[in-house]
Motif scaffolding. Structure first.
Motif, PDB file in Angstrom:
ATOM      1  N   ALA A 134       0.861  -1.181   0.000  1.00 14.32           N
ATOM      2  CA  ALA A 134       0.000   0.000   0.000  1.00 14.32           C
ATOM      3  C   ALA A 134       0.897   1.231   0.000  1.00 14.32           C
ATOM      4  O   ALA A 134       1.758   1.373   0.860  1.00 14.32           O
ATOM      5  CB  ALA A 134      -0.903  -0.014   1.228  1.00 14.32           C
ATOM      6  N   LEU A 160       0.102   4.755  -2.085  1.00 13.05           N
ATOM      7  CA  LEU A 160      -0.467   6.087  -2.282  1.00 13.05           C
ATOM      8  C   LEU A 160      -1.817   6.179  -1.582  1.00 13.05           C
ATOM      9  O   LEU A 160      -2.688   5.334  -1.773  1.00 13.05           O
ATOM     10  CB  LEU A 160      -0.592   6.379  -3.776  1.00 13.05           C
ATOM     11  CG  LEU A 160       0.764   6.611  -4.441  1.00 13.05           C
ATOM     12  CD1 LEU A 160       0.670   6.488  -5.949  1.00 13.05           C
ATOM     13  CD2 LEU A 160       1.330   7.971  -4.046  1.00 13.05           C
ATOM     14  N   ASN A 161      -1.988   7.239  -0.801  1.00 13.98           N
ATOM     15  CA  ASN A 161      -3.152   7.302   0.066  1.00 13.98           C
ATOM     16  C   ASN A 161      -4.284   8.113  -0.547  1.00 13.98           C
ATOM     17  O   ASN A 161      -4.615   9.200  -0.086  1.00 13.98           O
ATOM     18  CB  ASN A 161      -2.744   7.880   1.426  1.00 13.98           C
ATOM     19  CG  ASN A 161      -3.712   7.442   2.509  1.00 13.98           C
ATOM     20  OD1 ASN A 161      -4.259   6.344   2.446  1.00 13.98           O
ATOM     21  ND2 ASN A 161      -3.944   8.300   3.478  1.00 13.98           N
ATOM     22  N   GLY A 162      -4.873   7.578  -1.586  1.00 14.11           N
ATOM     23  CA  GLY A 162      -6.006   8.236  -2.222  1.00 14.11           C
ATOM     24  C   GLY A 162      -6.419   7.454  -3.443  1.00 14.11           C
ATOM     25  O   GLY A 162      -5.564   7.012  -4.222  1.00 14.11           O
ATOM     26  N   PRO A 214      -9.708   7.583   1.199  1.00 13.89           N
ATOM     27  CA  PRO A 214      -8.852   8.559   1.892  1.00 13.89           C
ATOM     28  C   PRO A 214      -9.143  10.016   1.557  1.00 13.89           C
ATOM     29  O   PRO A 214      -9.090  10.881   2.430  1.00 13.89           O
ATOM     30  CB  PRO A 214      -7.442   8.149   1.451  1.00 13.89           C
ATOM     31  CG  PRO A 214      -7.546   6.665   1.284  1.00 13.89           C
ATOM     32  CD  PRO A 214      -8.907   6.445   0.671  1.00 13.89           C
ATOM     33  N   LEU A 267      -9.044   1.224   5.156  1.00 12.04           N
ATOM     34  CA  LEU A 267      -9.310   1.170   6.593  1.00 12.04           C
ATOM     35  C   LEU A 267     -10.024   2.460   6.977  1.00 12.04           C
ATOM     36  O   LEU A 267      -9.449   3.547   6.881  1.00 12.04           O
ATOM     37  CB  LEU A 267      -7.986   1.048   7.364  1.00 12.04           C
ATOM     38  CG  LEU A 267      -8.037   1.280   8.870  1.00 12.04           C
ATOM     39  CD1 LEU A 267      -8.951   0.288   9.577  1.00 12.04           C
ATOM     40  CD2 LEU A 267      -6.636   1.215   9.473  1.00 12.04           C
ATOM     41  N   ALA A 271     -10.284   7.561   6.183  1.00 12.46           N
ATOM     42  CA  ALA A 271      -9.949   6.320   5.482  1.00 12.46           C
ATOM     43  C   ALA A 271      -8.479   6.314   5.094  1.00 12.46           C
ATOM     44  O   ALA A 271      -7.889   7.363   4.832  1.00 12.46           O
ATOM     45  CB  ALA A 271     -10.812   6.164   4.232  1.00 12.46           C
ATOM     46  N   GLU A 272      -7.922   5.117   5.075  1.00 13.93           N
ATOM     47  CA  GLU A 272      -6.509   4.959   4.719  1.00 13.93           C
ATOM     48  C   GLU A 272      -6.336   3.745   3.818  1.00 13.93           C
ATOM     49  O   GLU A 272      -7.023   2.733   3.979  1.00 13.93           O
ATOM     50  CB  GLU A 272      -5.657   4.784   5.982  1.00 13.93           C
ATOM     51  CG  GLU A 272      -4.160   4.708   5.679  1.00 13.93           C
ATOM     52  CD  GLU A 272      -3.309   4.392   6.904  1.00 13.93           C
ATOM     53  OE1 GLU A 272      -2.088   4.257   6.740  1.00 13.93           O
ATOM     54  OE2 GLU A 272      -3.864   4.263   8.007  1.00 13.93           O
ATOM     55  N   ASN A 273      -5.399   3.858   2.889  1.00 15.20           N
ATOM     56  CA  ASN A 273      -5.043   2.748   2.004  1.00 15.20           C
ATOM     57  C   ASN A 273      -4.212   1.737   2.799  1.00 15.20           C
ATOM     58  O   ASN A 273      -3.123   2.071   3.266  1.00 15.20           O
ATOM     59  CB  ASN A 273      -4.241   3.298   0.815  1.00 15.20           C
ATOM     60  CG  ASN A 273      -3.741   2.212  -0.124  1.00 15.20           C
ATOM     61  OD1 ASN A 273      -4.145   1.052  -0.033  1.00 15.20           O
ATOM     62  ND2 ASN A 273      -2.857   2.594  -1.045  1.00 15.20           N
ATOM     63  N   VAL A 274      -4.721   0.522   2.951  1.00 18.55           N
ATOM     64  CA  VAL A 274      -3.989  -0.503   3.705  1.00 18.55           C
ATOM     65  C   VAL A 274      -4.012  -1.831   2.940  1.00 18.55           C
ATOM     66  O   VAL A 274      -4.766  -2.007   1.987  1.00 18.55           O
ATOM     67  CB  VAL A 274      -4.596  -0.736   5.112  1.00 18.55           C
ATOM     68  CG1 VAL A 274      -4.531   0.532   5.949  1.00 18.55           C
ATOM     69  CG2 VAL A 274      -6.016  -1.275   5.022  1.00 18.55           C
ATOM     70  N   GLU A 275      -3.158  -2.721   3.389  1.00 18.75           N
ATOM     71  CA  GLU A 275      -3.241  -4.113   2.951  1.00 18.75           C
ATOM     72  C   GLU A 275      -3.633  -4.953   4.152  1.00 18.75           C
ATOM     73  O   GLU A 275      -3.258  -4.638   5.287  1.00 18.75           O
ATOM     74  CB  GLU A 275      -1.890  -4.590   2.419  1.00 18.75           C
ATOM     75  CG  GLU A 275      -1.621  -4.117   1.017  1.00 18.75           C
ATOM     76  CD  GLU A 275      -0.344  -4.707   0.443  1.00 18.75           C
ATOM     77  OE1 GLU A 275       0.246  -5.618   1.056  1.00 18.75           O
ATOM     78  OE2 GLU A 275       0.048  -4.241  -0.625  1.00 18.75           O
ATOM     79  N   THR A 304      -1.736  -5.381   7.397  1.00 20.62           N
ATOM     80  CA  THR A 304      -0.328  -5.757   7.250  1.00 20.62           C
ATOM     81  C   THR A 304       0.538  -4.630   6.706  1.00 20.62           C
ATOM     82  O   THR A 304       1.752  -4.691   6.759  1.00 20.62           O
ATOM     83  CB  THR A 304      -0.191  -6.972   6.311  1.00 20.62           C
ATOM     84  OG1 THR A 304      -0.851  -6.655   5.080  1.00 20.62           O
ATOM     85  CG2 THR A 304      -0.825  -8.203   6.925  1.00 20.62           C
ATOM     86  N   MET A 305      -0.095  -3.606   6.127  1.00 23.69           N
ATOM     87  CA  MET A 305       0.684  -2.497   5.590  1.00 23.69           C
ATOM     88  C   MET A 305      -0.205  -1.274   5.473  1.00 23.69           C
ATOM     89  O   MET A 305      -1.383  -1.383   5.158  1.00 23.69           O
ATOM     90  CB  MET A 305       1.245  -2.861   4.219  1.00 23.69           C
ATOM     91  CG  MET A 305       2.243  -1.849   3.733  1.00 23.69           C
ATOM     92  SD  MET A 305       3.247  -2.509   2.413  1.00 23.69           S
ATOM     93  CE  MET A 305       4.414  -1.173   2.214  1.00 23.69           C
ATOM     94  N   ALA A 346      -0.468   2.816   3.988  1.00 18.93           N
ATOM     95  CA  ALA A 346       0.121   3.828   3.099  1.00 18.93           C
ATOM     96  C   ALA A 346       0.657   5.015   3.880  1.00 18.93           C
ATOM     97  O   ALA A 346       1.615   5.663   3.473  1.00 18.93           O
ATOM     98  CB  ALA A 346      -0.908   4.292   2.077  1.00 18.93           C
ATOM     99  N   THR A 398       2.337  10.226  -0.646  1.00 14.69           N
ATOM    100  CA  THR A 398       1.205  10.776  -1.378  1.00 14.69           C
ATOM    101  C   THR A 398       1.358  12.291  -1.490  1.00 14.69           C
ATOM    102  O   THR A 398       1.660  12.937  -0.496  1.00 14.69           O
ATOM    103  CB  THR A 398      -0.107  10.443  -0.652  1.00 14.69           C
ATOM    104  OG1 THR A 398      -0.120   9.046  -0.370  1.00 14.69           O
ATOM    105  CG2 THR A 398      -1.312  10.824  -1.501  1.00 14.69           C
ATOM    106  N   PRO A 453      -9.084  14.120   4.414  1.00 12.91           N
ATOM    107  CA  PRO A 453      -9.117  13.791   5.825  1.00 12.91           C
ATOM    108  C   PRO A 453      -7.786  14.175   6.466  1.00 12.91           C
ATOM    109  O   PRO A 453      -6.822  14.465   5.780  1.00 12.91           O
ATOM    110  CB  PRO A 453      -9.265  12.279   5.808  1.00 12.91           C
ATOM    111  CG  PRO A 453      -8.568  11.871   4.558  1.00 12.91           C
ATOM    112  CD  PRO A 453      -8.842  12.964   3.574  1.00 12.91           C
TER     113      PRO A 453
END
Lengths: 422, 287
Positions: free
Chosen positions: A159, A161-163, A305, A409, A416-420, B197-198, B200, B206, B219
């Motif tokens: 993960a 880039l956060n968007g 995000p 997430l 919201a956040e980009n996660v795995e 597990t990960m 950003a 970003t 946000p």
């Protein structure tokens, strides 16, 4: 005021309002709303005249809904890419003005008068068409998505880039008007080509990169379009004005802009764009070539995000996009718990071939953390894979054709956040 | 040669059922031989399309230094984020393989064709055939694939093979992926547990939204983005007593050759590349 401060203030305000509404269902106001009880300037004075904006732009309050680029991604902005703000768009049609751009030698400026299209090679008569000639052939209208093969490519290893604009924004979806490539080829005549099964067309643009690609004849004669309008108006400069190629369902790199030449050939050229780029290296070091089709894919565009939940608990619309280069989307499922359980989303309209589909999950948010995912299925029965499934098959060194399930997430504040996830 | 025999069959049937050439409209005009010669310049893997000419490594080194090295480096090793053309041998099955002409490209014709039609960046189609032969000879020399006395010409072209010629397979997703990822998917109890597990935000690469309305749509991020000071080089203006406008005008003209890679002015600072090692994957896209 810094972004950070203002964001906090904004979120605090949103959450306060959310609390009022969410706690008691339909809320009661403590005091009358001055926006209602007091006469506002717009209700008393006058607005703009019809001559203020002969070609309208979005209102200033939407100024953030723009294409954005990631500076570190490329050596410069000429041979580069930017991203569609899909977090802020709805429906399926992408306005041209914010539809992503990808150039290899910059967006060139050409007039219709200077435009020429040559058809040569294994044809009965090599021909040259002007722009005006193209407008005299029978026209077709189709809505198609155009996705760069590298969309989501930066997320292969993790993960990053956060968007959703950056993870999934190398895509747009427009209604094209143009002439079928088949019509153009038949005007030049294909008797000379003989058996068409093993023939190809090589297409190239008028810009310095030319971005040449080889396309098998079966696709060229199937559904490709020589397009000169998008969403009802002329193509934008950055999308190939005055004429581009449309290759439905296939990677965006093949949609040659400023298309100037079509050559019928007995084999592929093996150009730079189909050998050194747009090929997919597997774990053992061998690479797939001719990976043209874009597989089924979907993503939740809101919440995400850049589009957090600001209204607190209660009714929530989860909105997203799905598409496939192998036909039509038939179903999209949404998970709120990272893939343990799934609910089938509502498609705003039935899926259409090689076009984007909007899906919704109309739900109630309890204010708890969510791990939001979406999973598309298409008419071939294919189910959008997880990132783990893709990595298991292709390894970690791939770049293109990442159609993995995306996870956001969403925390209890609605951010919201980009996660795995495991 | 076709990937999908079923589709090929469908095509043939469709073609047979359609009065293919009955509806010509008589639009357009016949392309003249000179026009076709001007535009039909593609070169195929077997050398078809190559013009007569030749060039050697030593001449190539000079031309490369003059016209290519500002972006690709004196030794074709690449400057900043610009494409590396040499190196990376035997790295394709390693983590983050280095893909260059020598390590990855299957056909030398592709290099010739691309240099000829699209390079130098910002001055395409300005090279003579001999210069292109020389540049291509220098690129393969830089990859340690030929000696310095190597000469490349239209006559010797087909004799040369790049190391990764057989490193490609035709798309096999239908067999290796689609056959597995079909059918009714799991809807309940699909996993015992789910762990993040990960994230950003940990990576923090970003771009920040700097528009006025940014505050209303983004946000809160965990932390403000790190200022990329390490990667930013301030352009310090030397103190000049008086600007020689004539000289500046000449400079501006000459600078056109440089601006493909180098920027000046208020935005120049942003053109220096941050350290891509920060990123999980830099995914080079250049040109």
């Amino acid at each position: 005021m810094t972004n950070k401060t203002s964001r906090r203030a904004f979120l605090a305000k949103g959450l306060a309002a959310g609390a009022t509404v969410g706690a008691a269902g339909t809320a009661n106001a403590a005091t009358p709303d001055p926006l209602i009880t007091e006469v506002q300037p717009w209700a008393s004075g006058l607005g703009d005249g019809v001559d203020v904006s002969p070609y309208g732009l979005p209102i200033s309050h939407e100024a953030d809904v723009v294409r954005r680029n990631v500076e570190w991604l490329t050596a410069d902005t000429i041979s580069s890419i930017n991203f569609t703000p899909i977090h802020a768009l709805e429906g399926t049609i992408t306005p041209q003005g914010c539809a992503f751009e990808r150039h290899h030698s910059g967006a060139i400026e050409m007039t219709k008068g200077d435009y020429r299209l040559m058809v040569n090679g294994l044809v009965d008569r090599p021909l040259v068409f002007t722009y005006d000639d193209l407008e005299r052939f029978p026209r077709e209208n189709h809505v198609y998505f155009c996705e760069c093969a590298a969309n989501t490519g930066m997320e292969w290893a993790g993960a990053q880039l956060n968007g959703v604009q950056f993870t999934h924004g190398m895509i747009h979806n427009m209604e094209y008007t143009g002439v079928s490539l088949r019509t153009i080829l038949e005007e030049a005549g294909l008797d000379t080509a003989g058996d068409l099964k093993d023939k190809w067309v090589y297409v190239e643009g008028a810009d310095a990169s030319s971005n040449g690609r080889s396309i098998p004849m079966e696709k060229a004669l199937d559904d490709c379009l020589i397009a000169f309008k998008a969403n009802g108006e002329a193509l934008r400069k950055e999308h190939g004005y005055p004429v581009r190629l449309v290759v439905p369902g296939w990677e965006g790199n093949m949609w040659v802009k400023w298309i100037r030449r079509i050559e019928v050939m007995d084999g592929p050229v093996e150009s730079r764009e189909e050998t050194s780029k747009y090929t997919d290296t597997l774990e053992n070091g061998t690479s797939r070539k001719w990976t043209w089709e874009m597989d089924a894919k979907s993503v939740v565009t809101s919440p995400s995000p850049q589009s957090p939940i600001t209204h607190g608990k209660g009714p929530l619309v989860i909105s997203g996009l799905a598409w496939t280069g192998r036909g039509a989307i038939t179903r999209v499922d949404v998970s709120k718990d990272g893939g343990k359980t799934w609910e089938t989303a509502r498609l705003a309209k039935d899926g259409e071939k090689m076009a984007m589909t909007r899906f919704y999950l109309d739900t109630t948010w309890d204010g708890e953390e969510m791990l939001l995912q979406s999973r598309a299925m298409d008419e071939t029965g294919y189910v959008q894979p997880t990132k783990a499934q893709l990595r298991e098959t292709r390894g970690l060194n791939s770049i293109y054709h990442n159609n993995c399930i995306q996870t956001w997430l969403v925390n209890s504040k609605g951010e919201a956040e980009n996660v795995e996830v495991s | 040669m076709l990937k999908f025999p079923k589709l090929a069959l469908g095509l043939v049937l469709t073609m047979a059922a359609t009065p293919t050439f009955a509806d010509k409209l008589g639009l357009g005009r016949v392309a003249l031989p000179e026009e076709i010669a001007a535009w039909d310049i593609d070169v195929r893997p077997d050398g078809t399309g190559l013009p007569v000419g030749s060039g050697d490594v030593l001449v190539g080194e000079e031309v490369f230094a003059d016209k290519c090295a500002s972006c690709h480096g004196d030794f074709a090793e690449g400057v900043d984020n610009w494409p590396k053309l040499a190196g990376g041998a035997d790295t394709l099955d390693h983590e983050d393989p280095l893909k260059t002409v020598g390590s990855y490209w299957p056909y030398l014709s592709t290099t010739w064709d691309y240099v000829n039609r699209s390079m130098p960046f910002g001055d395409a189609q300005s090279l003579t055939p001999d210069e292109v032969y020389a540049i291509v000879a220098y690129i393969i020399y830089s990859n340690d694939l030929v000696d310095e006395d190597f000469v490349l010409s239209n006559e010797t072209f087909a004799d040369f093979e790049l190391p990764n010629k057989d490193g490609f397979i035709i798309d096999d997703r239908l067999e290796t992926e689609h056959s597995k990822w079909v059918g009714e998917p799991c809807m309940e109890n699909c996993k015992a547990e789910v762990k993040v597990t990960m994230r950003a935000m940990v990576l923090d690469v970003t771009p920040e939204d700097t528009s006025d309305n940014a505050a209303a749509v983004e946000p809160a991020t965990a932390e403000p983005a790190k200022v990329e000071e390490a990667a930013v080089v301030e352009v310090v203006e030397p103190a000049v007593a008086a600007l020689d406008e004539e000289l500046a005008a000449k400079g501006a003209k000459v600078f056109k050759k440089c601006k493909a890679c180098h920027k000046v002015g208020d935005k120049a600072k942003k053109r220096f590349w941050p350290n891509v090692e920060r990123c999980v994957r830099s995914t080079s896209w250049s040109s």
